[in-house]
Enzyme design. Structure first.
Site, PDB file in Angstrom:
ATOM      1  N   SER A 281     -28.720   1.460  36.349  1.00  0.00           N
ATOM      2  CA  SER A 281     -27.753   2.511  36.664  1.00  0.00           C
ATOM      3  C   SER A 281     -26.327   2.082  36.340  1.00  0.00           C
ATOM      4  CB  SER A 281     -27.871   2.877  38.144  1.00  0.00           C
ATOM      5  OG  SER A 281     -26.913   3.841  38.506  1.00  0.00           O
TER       6      SER A 281
ATOM      7  N   ILE B 195     -18.346   5.955  30.947  1.00  0.00           N
ATOM      8  CA  ILE B 195     -16.911   5.935  31.219  1.00  0.00           C
ATOM      9  C   ILE B 195     -16.168   5.016  30.252  1.00  0.00           C
ATOM     10  CG2 ILE B 195     -15.160   5.406  32.953  1.00  0.00           C
ATOM     11  CD1 ILE B 195     -17.175   6.110  35.090  1.00  0.00           C
TER      12      ILE B 195
ATOM     13  N   PHE C 188     -25.502   2.310  32.523  1.00  0.00           N
ATOM     14  CA  PHE C 188     -25.274   3.657  32.014  1.00  0.00           C
ATOM     15  C   PHE C 188     -24.002   4.274  32.589  1.00  0.00           C
ATOM     16  CE2 PHE C 188     -29.699   3.217  30.759  1.00  0.00           C
ATOM     17  CZ  PHE C 188     -29.673   3.817  29.512  1.00  0.00           C
ATOM     18  N   HIS C 189     -23.630   3.930  33.817  1.00  0.00           N
ATOM     19  CA  HIS C 189     -22.338   4.376  34.322  1.00  0.00           C
ATOM     20  C   HIS C 189     -21.197   3.786  33.495  1.00  0.00           C
ATOM     21  CE1 HIS C 189     -24.392   5.887  37.925  1.00  0.00           C
ATOM     22  NE2 HIS C 189     -23.269   6.483  38.236  1.00  0.00           N
ATOM     23  N   GLU C 190     -21.330   2.531  33.132  1.00  0.00           N
ATOM     24  CA  GLU C 190     -20.304   1.892  32.309  1.00  0.00           C
ATOM     25  C   GLU C 190     -20.228   2.532  30.927  1.00  0.00           C
ATOM     26  OE1 GLU C 190     -17.203  -0.710  31.494  1.00  0.00           O
ATOM     27  OE2 GLU C 190     -18.219  -0.343  33.409  1.00  0.00           O
TER      28      GLU C 190
END
Length: 503
Positions: free
Chosen positions: A426, A434, A429-431
């Protein structure tokens, strides 16, 4: 008048006092006759039976008296039509206190009743307070929303990203081709796994390359990366599920004897547009499309999207522009900026959640007749950070459980490392979503997600030690105040510093 039963407790008659008196006399005479027939009954049994009968009569009398009191509280026309007589209503000799009760706001009773009135009060206060803040903001700063907020001529520079979005449909076709070749025995299982790995890696790296090469707007880059992550998750689920079905179909000890492996382009196409990340050959379907309902939800979607844009342009952007880097300078100033940013940031996040997870996914499910619409649970009641991550985004949670967490457990990885691996996926994919559009790889989003791992265990411990309320308050504090506003300030100032150094 009041009627005394055999226990000496006053019982008020109802509107027909004579009937009540006769009923009690008959009840007493029948009790006496039963005592005479059962002469071998002990005196203590007689006392217990009389006490039980007295309690029952008292309870019935209280209910009748309460009903008559409610009736007497109405208008004169209602009392006359019902034939009630206030002379026999709630006599002073009737006990007013019959059992132990808790106050409605006590800790033992507060969660056993409805709080609809309190909720309405909170809504009224929220509307009043924020209306005043909006008027004050407009009087102080004026109208800050730019005319090019939704679209401008510079948006045409993002056409490579749009073409990249369209080209992502090639990768599901490639995955379907691999599964078709496996079904027809043209390639072996290891070759199919290698091809699926190549397809999924290419599907991620190709949009990252396009976004970094093009001088695109942040919103366009975020949209492309979100779509890229969704397609990647769907491709992994398709490959993993197909492999599992194929394994079960070819195994000697089938769990389900009717299971069979087949490849359908129609089922894959439906899965790629359906509001789910977990592939299966068929889904529960709704019977029809409610066109009026879709129109109403779409109107709500447009309204809340506009509200979200208004809050961003009118509140968040001025606060962020007038702030300093939170990790540089005065600590109290940084805390003040974070607290000031926390409320509008929370409003934007709630609008985003409502627009995407409730409105958009339900609209998409209605148009596709997708039956399972549990896209979220009551995450606002989360007792810990772990509960929040399990409830707020059900499509991703189901994908993580199905394709990361339990596969780790099946290969004998302990529970805690399996949780860390799930958060690691997770965080990556957040990195990507953004850092790539911002062209900044400071790992703020990655560290923010990985910081949730110790919070999960800390809030679980506090929940077991002090109860669910403490865990819920810590969740809201970390969610509203410390987490997201801090990330917004960090990324904004790093982005401004990057642009300043480039110029």
């Amino acid at each position: 008048m009041a009627v005394l039963d055999s226990g000496g407790v006053a019982v008020p008659p109802t509107e027909n006092g004579v009937a009540d008196l006769d009923r009690l006399h008959r009840r007493k005479s029948s009790s006496d006759s039963s005592n005479g027939l059962l002469s071998d009954t002990s005196p203590s049994d007689d006392v217990g039976a009389a006490a039980a009968e007295r309690d029952r009569v008292d309870s019935a009398a209280e209910e009748e008296a309460q009903g008559t009191a409610n009736l007497a509280g109405g208008d004169a026309e209602t009392r006359e039509s019902a034939g009630g007589d206030v002379r026999f209503t709630y006599r002073p000799s009737v006990p007013a206190h019959r059992r132990t009760r808790e106050s409605p706001l006590s800790s033992d009773a507060i969660f056993k009743q409805s709080h609809a009135g309190s909720f309405n009060l909170c809504v009224v206060v929220l509307v009043a307070v924020n209306s005043r803040l909006i008027i004050e903001n407009l009087m102080k700063y004026g109208w800050l929303i730019r005319t090019d907020f939704w679209f401008s001529s510079t948006s045409l520079r993002d056409w490579p990203l749009f073409m990249c979005c369209l080209s992502l449909s090639v990768f599901p076709l490639a995955a379907f081709t691999v599964e078709k070749m496996v079904l027809q025995k043209f390639i072996s299982e290891p070759v199919a796994i290698i091809l699926h790995v190549i397809i999924t890696l290419t599907e991620v790296l190709y949009p990252v390359y396009v976004t970094l090469r093009c001088d695109s707007a942040f919103l366009s880059g975020v949209t492309l990366m979100l779509l890229t992550c969704i397609v990647w998750l769907k491709l992994v689920s398709y490959a993993h599920t197909s492999y599992d079905i194929r394994t079960l179909a070819n195994s000697a000890d089938k769990v389900d004897p009717e299971i069979s492996y087949y490849v359908s382009l129609k089922s894959l196409a439906y899965f790629m547009v359906a509001p789910t990340l977990c592939y299966q050959p068929s889904y529960p379907r709704s019977p029809c499309i409610r066109k009026g309902w879709v129109a109403r939800q779409f109107a709500k979607l447009v309204t809340f999207t506009g509200l979200m844009g208004f809050i961003i342009e009118q509140y968040i952007n001025p606060i962020v522009r007038n702030s300093k880097h939170p990790l540089k300078g005065d600590l109290l100033y940084a805390i003040e900026r974070v607290l000031k940013l926390s409320v509008p940031n929370l409003y934007v996040w709630l609008c985003m959640f409502y627009c995407f997870f409730h409105l958009w996914l339900n609209i998409l499910a209605e148009l596709l007749c997708f039956g399972d619409r549990e896209f979220y649970k009551d995450w606002w009641n989360a007792k810990s950070v772990g509960d929040y991550w399990r409830m707020w985004n059900m499509p991703v949670h189901k994908w993580m459980v199905r394709h990361v967490y339990f596969p780790c457990l099946r290969i004998k990885i302990p529970k805690v490392p399996a949780i860390i691996i799930a958060f690691l996926v997770s965080a990556v994919f957040h990195e990507l979503c953004i850092a790539v559009p911002c062209r900044l790889f400071n790992l703020w989003a990655f560290m923010g997600i990985m910081f949730q791992v110790p919070l999960v265990f800390i809030t679980n411990f506090l929940q077991e030690r002090f109860g669910s309320m403490v865990g819920n308050m810590i969740f809201w504090f970390s969610f509203c105040i410390f987490g997201q506003p801090m990330c917004v300030l960090l990324y904004y100032h790093d982005l401004m510093n990057r642009k300043g150094s480039m110029s």
